[in-house]
Design an enzyme around this catalytic site. Structure first.
Site, PDB file in Angstrom:
ATOM      1  N   GLY A  81      43.903  25.403  41.065  1.00  0.00           N
ATOM      2  CA  GLY A  81      43.962  25.947  39.789  1.00  0.00           C
ATOM      3  C   GLY A  81      42.484  25.678  38.925  1.00  0.00           C
ATOM      4  O   GLY A  81      42.527  26.001  37.686  1.00  0.00           O
ATOM      5  N   GLU A 113      45.239  22.200  46.750  1.00  0.00           N
ATOM      6  CA  GLU A 113      44.947  23.388  47.234  1.00  0.00           C
ATOM      7  C   GLU A 113      43.960  24.273  46.677  1.00  0.00           C
ATOM      8  O   GLU A 113      44.268  25.361  46.048  1.00  0.00           O
ATOM      9  CB  GLU A 113      46.384  24.280  47.267  1.00  0.00           C
ATOM     10  N   PRO A 114      42.830  23.857  46.492  1.00  0.00           N
ATOM     11  CA  PRO A 114      41.697  24.476  45.688  1.00  0.00           C
ATOM     12  C   PRO A 114      41.259  25.841  46.337  1.00  0.00           C
ATOM     13  O   PRO A 114      41.021  25.881  47.476  1.00  0.00           O
ATOM     14  CB  PRO A 114      40.651  23.413  45.417  1.00  0.00           C
ATOM     15  N   GLY A 115      40.976  27.026  45.548  1.00  0.00           N
ATOM     16  CA  GLY A 115      40.261  27.927  46.244  1.00  0.00           C
ATOM     17  C   GLY A 115      39.107  28.489  45.368  1.00  0.00           C
ATOM     18  O   GLY A 115      38.171  28.123  45.854  1.00  0.00           O
ATOM     19  N   ARG A 116      39.196  29.100  44.085  1.00  0.00           N
ATOM     20  CA  ARG A 116      38.200  29.278  43.237  1.00  0.00           C
ATOM     21  C   ARG A 116      37.200  28.107  43.208  1.00  0.00           C
ATOM     22  O   ARG A 116      35.906  28.354  43.122  1.00  0.00           O
ATOM     23  CB  ARG A 116      38.380  29.544  41.900  1.00  0.00           C
ATOM     24  N   TYR A 119      41.490  41.458  35.084  1.00  0.00           N
ATOM     25  CA  TYR A 119      41.528  40.484  34.063  1.00  0.00           C
ATOM     26  C   TYR A 119      40.614  40.402  33.107  1.00  0.00           C
ATOM     27  O   TYR A 119      40.464  39.131  32.540  1.00  0.00           O
ATOM     28  CB  TYR A 119      41.536  39.054  35.060  1.00  0.00           C
ATOM     29  N   CYS A 146      34.601  56.219  39.634  1.00  0.00           N
ATOM     30  CA  CYS A 146      35.222  57.345  38.807  1.00  0.00           C
ATOM     31  C   CYS A 146      36.063  56.881  37.978  1.00  0.00           C
ATOM     32  O   CYS A 146      37.401  57.298  38.037  1.00  0.00           O
ATOM     33  CB  CYS A 146      35.569  58.495  39.616  1.00  0.00           C
ATOM     34  N   GLU A 147      35.762  55.732  37.049  1.00  0.00           N
ATOM     35  CA  GLU A 147      36.636  55.192  36.263  1.00  0.00           C
ATOM     36  C   GLU A 147      35.804  54.578  35.062  1.00  0.00           C
ATOM     37  O   GLU A 147      35.170  53.776  35.298  1.00  0.00           O
ATOM     38  CB  GLU A 147      37.384  54.157  37.080  1.00  0.00           C
ATOM     39  N   TYR A 186      37.755  35.645  44.967  1.00  0.00           N
ATOM     40  CA  TYR A 186      38.588  36.733  44.743  1.00  0.00           C
ATOM     41  C   TYR A 186      37.686  37.839  44.325  1.00  0.00           C
ATOM     42  O   TYR A 186      38.084  38.581  43.471  1.00  0.00           O
ATOM     43  CB  TYR A 186      39.611  36.449  43.310  1.00  0.00           C
TER      44      TYR A 186
HETATM   45  N1  LLP Z   1      47.902  27.480  45.748  1.00  0.00           N
HETATM   46  C1  LLP Z   1      48.804  28.529  45.546  1.00  0.00           C
HETATM   47  C2  LLP Z   1      50.048  28.466  45.809  1.00  0.00           C
HETATM   48  C3  LLP Z   1      48.290  29.793  44.809  1.00  0.00           C
HETATM   49  O1  LLP Z   1      48.943  30.738  44.408  1.00  0.00           O
HETATM   50  C4  LLP Z   1      46.890  29.551  44.532  1.00  0.00           C
HETATM   51  C5  LLP Z   1      46.216  31.003  43.716  1.00  0.00           C
HETATM   52  C6  LLP Z   1      46.081  28.565  44.798  1.00  0.00           C
HETATM   53  C7  LLP Z   1      46.332  27.564  45.234  1.00  0.00           C
HETATM   54  C8  LLP Z   1      44.638  28.695  44.479  1.00  0.00           C
HETATM   55  O2  LLP Z   1      44.103  28.492  42.995  1.00  0.00           O
HETATM   56  P1  LLP Z   1      42.687  28.492  42.678  1.00  0.00           P
HETATM   57  O3  LLP Z   1      42.240  26.980  43.034  1.00  0.00           O
HETATM   58  O4  LLP Z   1      41.856  29.448  43.236  1.00  0.00           O
HETATM   59  O5  LLP Z   1      42.746  28.540  41.046  1.00  0.00           O
HETATM   60  N2  LLP Z   1      43.029  36.796  41.868  1.00  0.00           N
HETATM   61  C9  LLP Z   1      43.074  36.157  40.751  1.00  0.00           C
HETATM   62  C10 LLP Z   1      43.407  34.556  40.961  1.00  0.00           C
HETATM   63  C11 LLP Z   1      44.762  34.495  41.824  1.00  0.00           C
HETATM   64  C12 LLP Z   1      45.251  32.944  42.256  1.00  0.00           C
HETATM   65  C13 LLP Z   1      46.618  33.327  43.112  1.00  0.00           C
HETATM   66  N3  LLP Z   1      46.959  31.792  43.691  1.00  0.00           N
HETATM   67  C14 LLP Z   1      41.478  35.817  40.042  1.00  0.00           C
HETATM   68  O6  LLP Z   1      40.881  36.471  40.760  1.00  0.00           O
HETATM   69  O7  LLP Z   1      41.428  35.258  39.026  1.00  0.00           O
END
Ligand code: LLP
Length: 425
Positions: free
Chosen positions: A229, A271-274, A315, A342-343, A371
């Site tokens: 997050g 659990e970082p993604g972004r 978003y 086309c949007e 993402y």
């Molecule tokens: N763990 C779980 C269970 C999650 O659902 C997510 C993201 C993460 C970890 C990683 O979160 P982060 O560190 O990336 O914030 N498509 C959207 C973001 C959707 C996030 C979904 N879950 C966007 O482009 O902003």
């Protein structure tokens, strides 16, 4: 320059649009998570990469080589990580509606299954055997609000994800009767692109409260997972905490709550993604047509758009950009960068301050590592762009550019619909 490579030369070599991922930035973020956990959390810890941000063979292998586990949310992401050579014991399967096949894949491989609901408990009880129990963790909805876009908020009680914490006594009672399931952890994720630290501090407290309940119920919980997050900077207006500050907040919240309640320290997982991959990526486009609407705005179009980056239209996300081949030229124009779909809503940047530009110039849009590729589509039958991994002056293809032939790979034309080439009927 990115990763020691000239961006304009990368486009000349690999084509446009092009996703470019900087290896060093990804590795640095992985190490920052690992090092901060070691520094601020007195117990065992591990960051795992939320691969929904960008799941492909190279990214899974890169992140795993830094000692991170991988969060996957489907059979497809699980399979990709396996094919990348990731140890299945380092895989954590998420999802609010996993199929029996997905659960079986994770179980057979020895991954950890983040159980989200009662149906999954039933399905897994049928799949697993008592002599080889499924390794599971429970996902719960913590009821913590945070300020982010409504679609990417998951921690509030009205969420499709996870068990309602009110049901914990029943879930624990069920698990006690189920030797096929070994529940080792508790998990919560409150949302994405969060800039405040307080929500994760509060979440630490909440998780430890559940941990205490679980131990009192006799469950062998050893892991608490605080989700991801942490936000990143897309524009100058964004001001997220650093990885170190975020990890410190979560670590201290959990360590303090455990001390207060006199509980042994669990393994702390995040659990970082972004924040692991977002700023490591950029997208290079080629500028094309231009339209001036007198007194209103100037549109400058690129050769991609909502198919390679659906975040602005989904978003209302805002990005920054620069013209790579005029990087130090003065910013003399305010334009709207439009995609080629086309949007009308297919706008990459509503307002961009750029130097004067012409067709053929290369526009770099920053912070597209998370993402973008993972949410890309073939809308309007645009082939997905290629992606290269750059570092030390080298660039290697990690995703080949899709071709028109690829687009037709799954099309089937029933023989009764085959057209006569001369009459077209
Ligand atoms: N763990 C779980 C269970 C999650 O659902 C997510 C993201 C993460 C970890 C990683 O979160 P982060 O560190 O990336 O914030 N498509 C959207 C973001 C959707 C996030 C979904 N879950 C966007 O482009 O902003």
């Amino acid at each position: 320059m990115i990763g020691g490579c000239d961006l304009v030369e990368l486009v000349a070599e690999f084509g446009s649009p092009l996703y470019i991922l900087d290896e060093h930035t990804v590795r640095t973020a992985c190490r920052q998570y690992r090092d901060a956990l070691t520094r601020y959390y007195p117990g065992e810890s591990q960051p795992i990469y939320a691969s929904k941000a960008w799941n492909c063979l190279a990214v899974c292998a890169l992140v795993a080589s830094e000692g991170l586990g991988i969060d996957v949310v489907s059979g497809g992401e699980f399979y990709t990580a396996l094919q990348a050579g990731v140890n299945p014991e380092q895989l954590y399967l998420h999802g609010n509606n996993k199929s029996s096949d997905e659960l079986r894949l994770a179980y057979d491989q020895g991954g950890t299954i983040m159980v989200d609901n009662w149906l999954e408990l039933d399905l897994l009880t049928a799949i697993a055997s008592p002599d080889q129990p499924a390794r599971i963790a429970l996902r719960l909805t913590p009821g913590i609000e945070c300020h982010t876009h409504e679609y990417i908020r998951t921690g509030h009680l009205d969420s499709k994800f996870g068990f309602d914490p009110q049901q914990l006594p029943q879930v624990f009672a069920r698990l006690q009767q189920q030797p096929q399931l070994r529940c080792v952890g508790l998990h919560a994720h409150i949302g994405s692109q969060i800039f405040e630290r307080q929500p994760h501090h509060d979440l630490g407290d909440v998780l430890v409260g559940w941990y205490q309940q679980a131990r009192a119920a006799g469950l062998p919980i050893t892991e608490l997972n605080i989700g991801g997050g942490l936000g990143i900077c897309y524009t100058e207006a964004d001001d997220p905490p650093s990885i170190e500050e975020w990890v410190k907040t979560a670590s201290q919240a959990i360590a303090t709550a455990c001390e207060t309640r006199q509980l042994p320290l669990p393994k702390l997982i995040c659990e970082p993604g972004r924040s692991l991959i977002g700023t490591a990526g950029l997208t290079a486009y080629t500028l094309g047509s231009r339209k001036q609407v007198p007194g209103v705005r100037t549109y400058v179009a690129v050769d991609g758009g909502m198919s390679d980056n659906p975040r602005p239209i989904t978003y209302q996300s805002v990005y920054r950009a620069a013209i790579a081949n005029r990087f130090s030229a003065p910013l003399t124009e305010t334009v709207t960068v439009a995609g080629k779909h086309c949007e009308s809503g297919d706008i990459v940047l509503p307002t961009a301050e750029l130097p004067s530009s012409e067709p053929g110039d290369i526009l770099a849009v920053f912070a597209t590592g998370a993402y973008n590729y993972s949410m890309a589509s073939n809308y309007n039958r645009l082939p997905r762009p290629a992606a290269v991994l750059v570092g030390g002056g080298d660039a290697e293809l990690i995703l080949a550019r899709e071709t028109y032939t690829d687009l037709l790979q799954y099309d089937r034309l029933p023989s009764r619909l085959q057209l006569d080439a001369t009459t077209n009927r």
